[in-house]
Design a protein around this motif. Structure first.
Motif, short mmCIF file in Angstrom:
data_model
loop_
_atom_site.label_atom_id
_atom_site.label_comp_id
_atom_site.label_asym_id
_atom_site.label_seq_id
_atom_site.Cartn_x
_atom_site.Cartn_y
_atom_site.Cartn_z
N ILE A 23 0.85 -1.20 0.00
CA ILE A 23 0.00 0.00 0.00
C ILE A 23 0.88 1.25 0.00
CG2 ILE A 23 -1.64 1.35 1.39
CD1 ILE A 23 -2.81 -1.43 2.27
N CYS A 24 1.89 1.24 0.85
CA CYS A 24 2.82 2.38 0.94
C CYS A 24 3.52 2.59 -0.41
CB CYS A 24 3.83 2.13 2.04
SG CYS A 24 4.98 3.48 2.33
N ALA A 25 3.96 1.49 -1.04
CA ALA A 25 4.63 1.60 -2.34
C ALA A 25 3.69 2.20 -3.38
CB ALA A 25 5.13 0.23 -2.79
N GLY A 26 2.43 1.81 -3.34
CA GLY A 26 1.45 2.37 -4.27
C GLY A 26 1.28 3.87 -4.09
N VAL A 27 1.20 4.30 -2.84
CA VAL A 27 1.09 5.74 -2.55
C VAL A 27 2.34 6.47 -3.04
CG1 VAL A 27 0.99 7.43 -0.67
CG2 VAL A 27 -0.51 5.43 -0.62
N PHE A 28 3.51 5.88 -2.78
CA PHE A 28 4.75 6.50 -3.22
C PHE A 28 4.79 6.65 -4.74
CE2 PHE A 28 8.20 6.66 0.15
CZ PHE A 28 7.30 6.73 1.19
#
Length: 188
Positions: A23-28
């Motif tokens: 999820i964090c990677a997607g936001v990044f």
């Protein structure tokens, strides 16, 4: 040191750390504004993290033998240190410095509790051997000289790298970098 036991019966954060990472990677990726220089510098940092994870995976025999050789002679959590470096590299590549605060908060919020639970589990599994090791080797940031365990040193085993599917970190890095490179061209 990640163990099968802590993954099965650990805290909710242990079970959710990988999905939270995606999820964090997607936001990044959505917020990223990569440029050539940030991709190169971030890529170099990430490759160091990837290499550290690979080295660590080849030295750990989860729940069977206390890992004290290879990178475990310098830090008790080289897999997580490698993950930190991968994340720092990805954050640098994203070229949005406010994302660094998000990354640090998420990393500390996820991995510090996990490391505490795993230290407790390793104490149960390996007793005084782990306690002696823990007194000599830092939890996270590496010591300068290697720890010398009382038993013979274990050599790197490439089969362990495959057994623990550490190649998935390489695939993830390649995909993430491909997306960031494409995004950098689209932003021009």
């Amino acid at each position: 040191m990640e163990t099968k036991r802590t993954r099965r019966g650990g805290t909710w954060i242990q079970r959710w750390r990988v999905p939270l990472g995606f999820i964090c990677a997607g936001v990044f990726v959505v917020l990223a504004r990569p440029r050539g220089v940030t991709l190169c510098v971030g890529g170099a940092v990430s490759l160091i993290g990837l290499a550290l994870r690979a080295w660590a995976a080849g030295h750990i025999r989860k729940n069977d033998v206390l890992a004290t050789s290879g990178p475990y002679a310098y830090t008790r959590n080289p897999l997580y240190l490698g993950s930190l470096l991968l994340g720092v590299g990805f954050t640098i590549a994203a070229a949005r410095w406010e994302l660094a605060l998000v990354f640090v908060a998420l990393f500390l919020g996820i991995y510090l509790p996990v490391m505490r639970v795993e230290a407790s589990t390793l104490t149960e599994l390996f007793g005084e051997g782990y306690q002696r090791y823990a007194r000599a080797v830092p939890l996270y940031f590496p010591r300068i000289t290697p720890y010398r365990a009382p038993r013979a040193e274990t050599k790197f085993d490439g089969q362990l790298y495959l057994r623990y599917r550490e190649y998935r970190a390489l695939l993830g890095l390649l995909i993430a970098w491909a997306v960031l490179v494409i995004k950098s061209y689209l932003l021009k």
